[in-house]
Design a protein around this motif. Structure first.
Motif: not given
Length: 266
Positions: A227-235
């Motif tokens: 599972d992938l998670r990115q908390r903010k853009t370009y983070g």
């Protein structure tokens, strides 16, 4: 009613876009009733063929049904007057456009990765000796012959060094299958741990290595291995074990074969 032959879809929006394009509809003017019927028919056929239908397929099915009901049943206010609202399909259209944009970007990354597999680098060589002395005069003296022979040996050694460098680079640069296998075995050993995408990149100075790692985690996310998670853009991208992380069939599929040593001709 269009007859759709089921194939392997990457997700619910992949199926939805396929149905829209097959029906030759405009994304901005979707015949929602027809597409909803097509989509639900595909879901039923998947279930009849004992294909496990992921949760996101059912979520999109519910969204389509809701949009269909909003378009069929007019809304009224407390006084019984009809309420004018935005096109219920507007949000769906935006999500489809966003999906198509990211799918196109993923295809470009894959093409770039394939091109990079055919790119080789070589160490920088000092050619000042040839630039400063463009003309060479052959002298039949013993010292000159010895110097020429030593120069020949140095050139031959450089060729061998370059050949070893190419072979080493070819071995060290793993393919996408090797990288998936490496990441998968690492995640399976620590299923409760959250990994940073940066930590999964073996050579952070090598653009090709970054691309291979990125396309690998996308492929693994599609298989629901991670599972992938990115908390903010370009983070930073966080990686965790997915529901299929213990699937041995997936592990066997990406088990790397032995490297074949490539011999470089002179």
């Amino acid at each position: 009613m269009y007859k759709v032959k089921l194939r392997s879809f990457e997700g619910p929006f992949d199926l939805l876009v396929y149905l829209i394009e097959t029906a030759e509809m405009s994304i901005y003017d979707i015949r929602i009733s027809e597409i909803t019927s097509q989509y639900l028919a595909c879901i039923r056929e998947m279930e009849e063929q004992n294909i496990e239908v992921a949760e996101e397929f059912m979520v999109l099915a519910a969204t389509l049904i809701e949009i269909k009901s909003r378009m069929v049943i007019p809304r009224e206010d407390a006084q019984g007057e009809p309420v004018v609202e935005d096109d219920p399909r507007k949000e769906l259209v935006q999500r489809i456009l966003e999906y198509k944009k990211f799918k196109e970007m993923a295809g470009q990354l894959q093409e770039a990765e394939e091109r990079q597999t055919h790119v080789f680098t070589k160490p920088q060589e000092d050619i000042s000796e040839y630039l400063e002395n463009p003309e060479e005069v052959l002298r039949l003296e013993m010292d000159s012959l010895v110097s020429g022979f030593l120069l020949f040996l140095r050139k031959k050694k450089k060729i061998e060094d370059v050949r070893k460098h190419y072979t080493r680079v070819e071995r060290e640069r793993s393919s996408m299958e090797h990288r998936i296998y490496s990441i998968l075995t690492r995640v399976r050993k620590n299923t409760d741990e959250t990994f940073s995408f940066r930590d999964l990149v073996e050579d952070k100075k090598d653009k090709r290595d970054i691309i291979v790692t990125f396309t690998s985690v996308l492929e693994m996310a599609k298989e629901r291995v991670i599972d992938l998670r990115q908390r903010k853009t370009y983070g930073n991208i966080e990686v965790k074990a997915g529901e299929n992380v213990e699937n041995d069939d997936i592990l066997k599929r990406y088990s790397p074969e032995e490297f074949t040593e490539e011999v470089l001709s002179e």
